[in-house]
Design a protein around this motif. Structure first.
Motif, PDB file in Angstrom:
ATOM      1  N   GLY A   1       6.358  -7.953   8.147  1.00 41.24           N
ATOM      2  CA  GLY A   1       5.188  -7.610   7.340  1.00 41.24           C
ATOM      3  C   GLY A   1       5.078  -6.118   7.087  1.00 41.24           C
ATOM      4  N   CYS A   2       5.383  -5.311   8.114  1.00 39.80           N
ATOM      5  CA  CYS A   2       5.328  -3.853   7.946  1.00 39.80           C
ATOM      6  C   CYS A   2       6.324  -3.384   6.885  1.00 39.80           C
ATOM      7  N   LEU A   3       7.540  -3.917   6.933  1.00 37.01           N
ATOM      8  CA  LEU A   3       8.543  -3.550   5.935  1.00 37.01           C
ATOM      9  C   LEU A   3       8.081  -3.919   4.525  1.00 37.01           C
ATOM     10  N   ALA A   4       7.559  -5.128   4.364  1.00 39.94           N
ATOM     11  CA  ALA A   4       7.131  -5.586   3.038  1.00 39.94           C
ATOM     12  C   ALA A   4       5.952  -4.761   2.516  1.00 39.94           C
ATOM     13  N   ILE A   5       5.014  -4.408   3.395  1.00 36.34           N
ATOM     14  CA  ILE A   5       3.847  -3.612   2.983  1.00 36.34           C
ATOM     15  C   ILE A   5       4.285  -2.245   2.468  1.00 36.34           C
ATOM     16  N   VAL A   6       5.212  -1.597   3.197  1.00 39.71           N
ATOM     17  CA  VAL A   6       5.705  -0.295   2.739  1.00 39.71           C
ATOM     18  C   VAL A   6       6.445  -0.450   1.412  1.00 39.71           C
ATOM     19  N   GLY A   7       7.188  -1.564   1.250  1.00 40.25           N
ATOM     20  CA  GLY A   7       7.881  -1.807  -0.011  1.00 40.25           C
ATOM     21  C   GLY A   7       6.928  -1.868  -1.194  1.00 40.25           C
ATOM     22  N   VAL A   8       5.817  -2.575  -1.028  1.00 43.02           N
ATOM     23  CA  VAL A   8       4.818  -2.666  -2.094  1.00 43.02           C
ATOM     24  C   VAL A   8       4.191  -1.297  -2.358  1.00 43.02           C
ATOM     25  N   PHE A   9       3.865  -0.559  -1.290  1.00 45.34           N
ATOM     26  CA  PHE A   9       3.277   0.777  -1.413  1.00 45.34           C
ATOM     27  C   PHE A   9       4.216   1.705  -2.182  1.00 45.34           C
ATOM     28  N   TYR A  10       5.497   1.724  -1.801  1.00 46.57           N
ATOM     29  CA  TYR A  10       6.461   2.589  -2.475  1.00 46.57           C
ATOM     30  C   TYR A  10       6.672   2.177  -3.929  1.00 46.57           C
ATOM     31  N   MET A  11       6.653   0.882  -4.194  1.00 44.85           N
ATOM     32  CA  MET A  11       6.828   0.403  -5.565  1.00 44.85           C
ATOM     33  C   MET A  11       5.701   0.901  -6.467  1.00 44.85           C
ATOM     34  N   MET A  12       4.517   1.056  -5.872  1.00 45.70           N
ATOM     35  CA  MET A  12       3.350   1.488  -6.653  1.00 45.70           C
ATOM     36  C   MET A  12       3.314   3.001  -6.858  1.00 45.70           C
ATOM     37  N   VAL A  13       3.711   3.784  -5.850  1.00 45.72           N
ATOM     38  CA  VAL A  13       3.467   5.232  -5.921  1.00 45.72           C
ATOM     39  C   VAL A  13       4.710   6.083  -6.194  1.00 45.72           C
ATOM     40  N   LEU A  14       5.896   5.652  -5.754  1.00 43.35           N
ATOM     41  CA  LEU A  14       7.059   6.534  -5.842  1.00 43.35           C
ATOM     42  C   LEU A  14       7.495   6.866  -7.272  1.00 43.35           C
ATOM     43  N   PRO A  15       7.532   5.904  -8.207  1.00 43.81           N
ATOM     44  CA  PRO A  15       7.971   6.280  -9.563  1.00 43.81           C
ATOM     45  C   PRO A  15       7.116   7.398 -10.170  1.00 43.81           C
ATOM     46  N   ARG A  16       5.807   7.278 -10.026  1.00 44.43           N
ATOM     47  CA  ARG A  16       4.911   8.300 -10.596  1.00 44.43           C
ATOM     48  C   ARG A  16       5.101   9.649  -9.911  1.00 44.43           C
ATOM     49  N   LEU A  17       5.200   9.647  -8.583  1.00 41.21           N
ATOM     50  CA  LEU A  17       5.346  10.911  -7.844  1.00 41.21           C
ATOM     51  C   LEU A  17       6.712  11.545  -8.090  1.00 41.21           C
ATOM     52  N   ALA A  18       7.751  10.719  -8.225  1.00 41.53           N
ATOM     53  CA  ALA A  18       9.087  11.255  -8.502  1.00 41.53           C
ATOM     54  C   ALA A  18       9.133  11.939  -9.862  1.00 41.53           C
ATOM     55  N   GLU A  19       8.491  11.324 -10.840  1.00 45.05           N
ATOM     56  CA  GLU A  19       8.448  11.912 -12.182  1.00 45.05           C
ATOM     57  C   GLU A  19       7.684  13.232 -12.171  1.00 45.05           C
ATOM     58  N   ALA A  20       6.553  13.256 -11.459  1.00 40.50           N
ATOM     59  CA  ALA A  20       5.760  14.490 -11.378  1.00 40.50           C
ATOM     60  C   ALA A  20       6.542  15.590 -10.668  1.00 40.50           C
ATOM     61  N   ASN A  21       7.276  15.238  -9.605  1.00 44.71           N
ATOM     62  CA  ASN A  21       8.060  16.222  -8.869  1.00 44.71           C
ATOM     63  C   ASN A  21       9.183  16.787  -9.734  1.00 44.71           C
ATOM     64  N   GLU A  22       9.842  15.916 -10.510  1.00 47.53           N
ATOM     65  CA  GLU A  22      10.935  16.357 -11.384  1.00 47.53           C
ATOM     66  C   GLU A  22      10.413  17.296 -12.470  1.00 47.53           C
ATOM     67  N   THR A  23       9.237  16.990 -12.997  1.00 45.48           N
ATOM     68  CA  THR A  23       8.622  17.854 -14.008  1.00 45.48           C
ATOM     69  C   THR A  23       8.308  19.229 -13.441  1.00 45.48           C
ATOM     70  N   ALA A  24       7.755  19.248 -12.203  1.00 48.34           N
ATOM     71  CA  ALA A  24       7.409  20.516 -11.555  1.00 48.34           C
ATOM     72  C   ALA A  24       8.652  21.360 -11.299  1.00 48.34           C
ATOM     73  N   VAL A  25       9.740  20.722 -10.865  1.00 45.97           N
ATOM     74  CA  VAL A  25      10.988  21.443 -10.604  1.00 45.97           C
ATOM     75  C   VAL A  25      11.549  22.033 -11.889  1.00 45.97           C
ATOM     76  N   ASN A  26      11.516  21.249 -12.969  1.00 44.00           N
ATOM     77  CA  ASN A  26      12.029  21.732 -14.260  1.00 44.00           C
ATOM     78  C   ASN A  26      11.217  22.918 -14.772  1.00 44.00           C
ATOM     79  N   GLU A  27       9.897  22.843 -14.617  1.00 45.62           N
ATOM     80  CA  GLU A  27       9.042  23.948 -15.059  1.00 45.62           C
ATOM     81  C   GLU A  27       9.316  25.211 -14.256  1.00 45.62           C
ATOM     82  N   ALA A  28       9.511  25.037 -12.941  1.00 44.84           N
ATOM     83  CA  ALA A  28       9.805  26.183 -12.087  1.00 44.84           C
ATOM     84  C   ALA A  28      11.149  26.805 -12.464  1.00 44.84           C
ATOM     85  N   THR A  29      12.126  25.957 -12.808  1.00 40.82           N
ATOM     86  CA  THR A  29      13.454  26.452 -13.197  1.00 40.82           C
ATOM     87  C   THR A  29      13.361  27.262 -14.496  1.00 40.82           C
TER      88      THR A  29
END
Length: 426
Positions: free
Chosen positions: A393-421
């Motif tokens: 259950g713990c593994l599955a819960i983290v999977g759902v959490f990551y599925m919801m938040v990681l794509p958005r945060l990864a995109e925001a992080n990539e944008t910030a890195v590009n702007e800094a560059t």
């Protein structure tokens, strides 16, 4: 395979990789043999096996505020070498403690050896990050996963075989030799100055309490300032629960449900099945990591592994249990390669030690809590099936959490890195 061959042309990486392999072997064989020694000698007290695992994880809570600071302020190469030599000496002390037969002394030796080993991996990870190119991080994570799968494949088997053939003393002597080989390999490795000392040269005299606390605070604030890094680290708390459960669950389900009379023999089979699953999964994950986003790889792995871990609690037939466990193991490398290849690319090399110094204690804290809870509640409160439900259950819960938040945060992080560059280019 071509990428693996290319990365091994870097002799500094090759030596560190082999040193990491032998150092892990020094932790695995003796500890596994010791667990079986306890289950043989104290078969009516399963808590002793759990306490053994606690002596592996609990020391992190005593040294967590030091390990990251030392890895970022002191010579990382010397830290790794000293850790191996001291661990070899403490392995000999463990043999003496077992010979005396006083269990508090035995557990104290295990505790001290584990505490010393906690300083090894942040220093080693920092050196590896400094000697590889950014595009090689995922390949290195794949290789580390292959090593992990080999230990899963052969670790329990080697521990049991060592215990049967050369006894508990011989198994721990193998530990000692492994630590010595690892120390010699690291001593022979050529590591660039900036990878060994990313924040300049310091001495132990410089590391007063004020500096240690300040650096630890900087590491904490660095993590908190990155939503992506914080989200990934939150998952490590849950992974600690999973690791704590998995460290004893396979042996317990064999001994107390599926194969009470032949659990030692079947533990080798479980290790082989689990290791083969992880080994095959490592190749699959290495290929997929080149084709799909790493955050998708992580989420898919968590959901599959969590679901099949929970299902593995249901069968009374050991072969059906092994089949479900195999599928769960097949998905684990998707998680490990995804995270292992991603983290070094988003962490400043000057902060790697301190970030690892936060990840490891968080992981070990939940690991230790889980083992303490199991020692207290199994089998009087929790059944073995319930342990599998909790971990899956713990593994599955983290999977759902990551599925919801990681794509958005990864995109925001990539944008910030590009702007800094762009700003730095201007």
């Amino acid at each position: 395979m071509k990428k693996f061959a290319e990365i091994f042309r870097n002799m500094s990486f090759t030596k560190l990789f082999l040193a990491n392999f032998t150092s892990q072997m020094g932790s695995t064989i003796g500890l596994t043999a010791f667990m079986f020694f306890l289950l043989d000698r104290f078969s009516s007290q399963p808590a002793y096996a759990t306490i053994t695992e606690l002596m592996y994880s609990l020391p992190m809570l005593a040294v967590f505020f030091l390990i990251g600071v030392l890895a970022d302020r002191m010579d990382r190469q010397k830290i790794a070498v000293y850790c191996d030599w001291i661990s070899a000496a403490l392995s000999l002390a463990l043999i003496a403690a077992i010979y005396i037969g006083w269990m508090p002394l035995v557990f104290a030796a295990l505790f001290l050896r584990s505490a010393v080993q906690k300083f090894f991996f942040p220093a080693e990870h920092g050196m590896v990050q400094g000697i590889l190119k950014k595009e090689d991080y995922t390949t290195a994570a794949g290789l580390n996963q292959l090593v992990m799968s080999l230990f899963m494949l052969f670790g329990n088997g080697l521990g049991v075989l060592a215990y049967w053939s050369i006894g508990i003393y011989g198994a721990i002597l193998v530990d000692t030799l492994s630590f010595i080989i690892s120390a010699l390999l690291i001593q022979k490795t050529v590591v660039p100055h900036e990878a060994r000392l990313p924040n300049g040269t310091h001495s132990l005299k410089d590391l007063n309490l004020k500096l240690v606390l300040r650096d630890f605070k900087h590491g904490f604030m660095y993590v908190m300032s990155s939503k992506l890094l914080f989200a990934l680290i939150v998952g490590f708390f849950i992974f600690g629960i999973v690791n704590g459960g998995f460290s004893v669950m396979p042996i317990f389900i064999l001994k107390y449900k599926l194969a009470p009379e032949t659990y030692e023999e079947y533990s080798i089979v479980v290790g082989l099945v689990f290791g083969i699953g992880v080994l095959i999964g490592s190749f699959i994950a290495s290929l997929l990591s080149q084709k799909i986003k790493l955050y998708h790889l992580i989420s898919i792995g968590l959901l599959i592994s969590g679901s099949f871990t929970a299902l593995a609690s249901l069968p009374n037939n050991i072969y059906l249990f092994l089949g479900l466990l195999f599928i769960s193991a097949l998905a684990l490398p998707l998680i490990n390669i995804g995270i292992g290849g991603w983290l070094p690319s988003i962490i400043d090399p000057k902060m790697m030690g301190r970030v690892q110094g936060l990840i490891s204690p968080l992981n070990m804290f939940s690991h230790s809590l889980t083992l303490a809870f199991i020692a207290y509640s199994f089998p009087s409160i929790l059944t073995i099936e319930m342990l599998y439900w909790i971990v899956g259950g713990c593994l599955a819960i983290v999977g759902v959490f990551y599925m919801m938040v990681l794509p958005r945060l990864a995109e925001a992080n990539e944008t910030a890195v590009n702007e800094a560059t762009v700003e730095q280019g201007i």
